[in-house]
Design an enzyme around this catalytic site. Structure first.
Site, short mmCIF file in Angstrom:
data_model
loop_
_atom_site.label_atom_id
_atom_site.label_comp_id
_atom_site.label_asym_id
_atom_site.label_seq_id
_atom_site.Cartn_x
_atom_site.Cartn_y
_atom_site.Cartn_z
N THR A 15 2.25 7.13 0.74
CA THR A 15 2.07 5.79 0.20
C THR A 15 3.30 4.97 0.55
OG1 THR A 15 1.97 4.49 -1.84
CG2 THR A 15 2.92 6.67 -2.03
N GLY A 16 3.14 3.66 0.55
CA GLY A 16 4.27 2.78 0.88
C GLY A 16 3.83 1.75 1.89
N GLY A 67 -4.00 -0.32 7.70
CA GLY A 67 -2.73 0.34 7.37
C GLY A 67 -2.76 1.83 7.58
N ASP A 68 -1.71 2.46 7.14
CA ASP A 68 -1.53 3.90 7.36
C ASP A 68 -2.59 4.76 6.68
OD1 ASP A 68 -0.10 2.92 4.94
OD2 ASP A 68 0.16 5.07 4.61
N GLY A 73 2.59 0.34 4.93
CA GLY A 73 1.82 0.95 6.01
C GLY A 73 2.40 0.71 7.38
N THR A 107 -1.26 2.81 -3.35
CA THR A 107 -2.25 3.63 -2.66
C THR A 107 -2.61 4.73 -3.64
OG1 THR A 107 -1.49 3.23 -0.41
CG2 THR A 107 -2.40 5.37 -0.81
N1 ASP Z 1 0.19 2.33 2.36
C1 ASP Z 1 -0.60 1.24 1.87
C2 ASP Z 1 -0.84 0.27 2.98
O1 ASP Z 1 0.10 -0.13 3.64
C3 ASP Z 1 -0.05 0.53 0.70
C4 ASP Z 1 0.75 1.33 -0.28
O2 ASP Z 1 0.76 2.54 -0.27
O3 ASP Z 1 1.43 0.73 -1.12
O4 ASP Z 1 -1.95 -0.16 3.15
#
Ligand code: ASP
Length: 299
Positions: free
Chosen positions: A220-221, A200-201, A223, A170
């Site tokens: 980030t991460g 996603g988030d 979601g 992200t």
């Molecule tokens: N947060 C993002 C999502 O889940 C992806 C990411 O941050 O790696 O869409």
């Protein structure tokens, strides 16, 4: 008279990032901060600065947002983004929208030109057109590296379920401007192999992005995990309750990791210009600017 504090932090995604990838993409973080920190010094608003930082990431092919986005299960590209103004606690987002080079700007148009908080899919794309944004074919957003990753995962018979344990990246930015206003923005191509229509988030205020009078946060991460704990709001509330941004970022990452699968990261700035950056994954692309330290991109 003492100078009023300003500060800026950016993230280019947390996850299974090898040291080699980190080193390769580290200069881009420095360049993005090198272009946006002077805006803040010259008096641009936090909203302007976070939007521009995220646009620079969206244009950069190495990061999972705009150009360089992950491919969905069917090979298409669908994007999520949010922007939030802490001084008004107003924000907006777009989810699962295709063909938009700068989703963060579309999120700002939703904020400024509609009474809504979230627009999705083909209707968000239609709204982009009405706002005068040029829509592009998926091919213009897909870079060979992302296509190869998608092909490899399909060949290995991986499914959307396999992806919820590893994030795809992200981009995001948080800033405090010279008027004491805070803003946050986040943008992503989402998780590789996710189903069409998945949001996603990064499209959800309180999950991937949040800003109020006390702090601004971008996460980030994975979601699905971040949304279930409303990670950005956890972080922002911790600052309201007296934690330093660093403690709050660490708490929010811990709350995610203790309650939901996968990994995450968060960047946060408070209304005094203090910063927090934390992650529970292998690594997180990150950097920041303060007048005292200048541009810092950790080794
Ligand atoms: N947060 C993002 C999502 O889940 C992806 C990411 O941050 O790696 O869409």
């Amino acid at each position: 008279m003492a100078q009023r504090p300003i500060a800026l932090a950016v993230q280019g995604g947390a996850g299974p990032i090898s040291l080699e990838s980190y080193k390769r993409n580290r200069p881009a973080i420095g360049e993005i901060l090198g272009k946006t920190a002077p805006m803040l010094v010259d008096g641009a608003s936090a909203m302007q600065v976070v939007e521009e930082a995220v646009r620079l990431f969206e244009k950069h092919p190495s990061f999972n947002a705009g150009v360089g986005s992950s491919l969905r299960y069917d090979g298409s590209v669908q994007l999520d983004a949010t922007i939030m103004d802490g001084s008004t606690v107003m924000g907006a987002g777009v989810g699962a929208v295709s063909g938009v080079l700068y989703p963060v700007t579309l999120a700002r148009y939703v904020l400024e030109r509609t009474p809504h908080v979230l627009m999705v899919g083909e209707w968000a794309a239609q709204f982009a057109r009405e706002c005068g944004m040029e829509l592009v074919a998926d091919e213009e957003l897909i870079v060979p590296e992302r296509r190869r990753l998608w092909e490899r995962k399909l060949a290995a018979k991986e499914t959307p379920e396999d992806q919820v344990l590893s994030s795809g990246g992200t981009v995001g930015a948080v800033a405090l401007d010279v008027e004491g206003k805070l803003a946050a923005a986040t943008s992503t191509g989402g998780l590789v192999l996710s189903l069409q229509g998945r949001v996603g988030d990064s499209a959800i205020l309180g999950a991937g992005t949040y800003a109020d009078a006390h702090s601004a946060v971008s996460c980030t991460g994975v979601g699905e995990s971040i949304m279930r704990v409303l990670m950005a709001k956890v972080c922002a509330d911790a600052v309201v309750n007296g934690m330093s941004p660093q403690e709050a970022a660490e708490l929010s990452v811990r709350v995610q990791g203790d309650n939901t699968p996968g990994t995450s990261g968060a960047i946060v700035v408070d209304n005094r210009g203090a910063l927090g950056l934390a992650y529970n994954s292998e690594n997180m692309y990150r950097g920041y600017f303060t007048p005292a330290e200048g541009v810092v991109v950790p080794e």
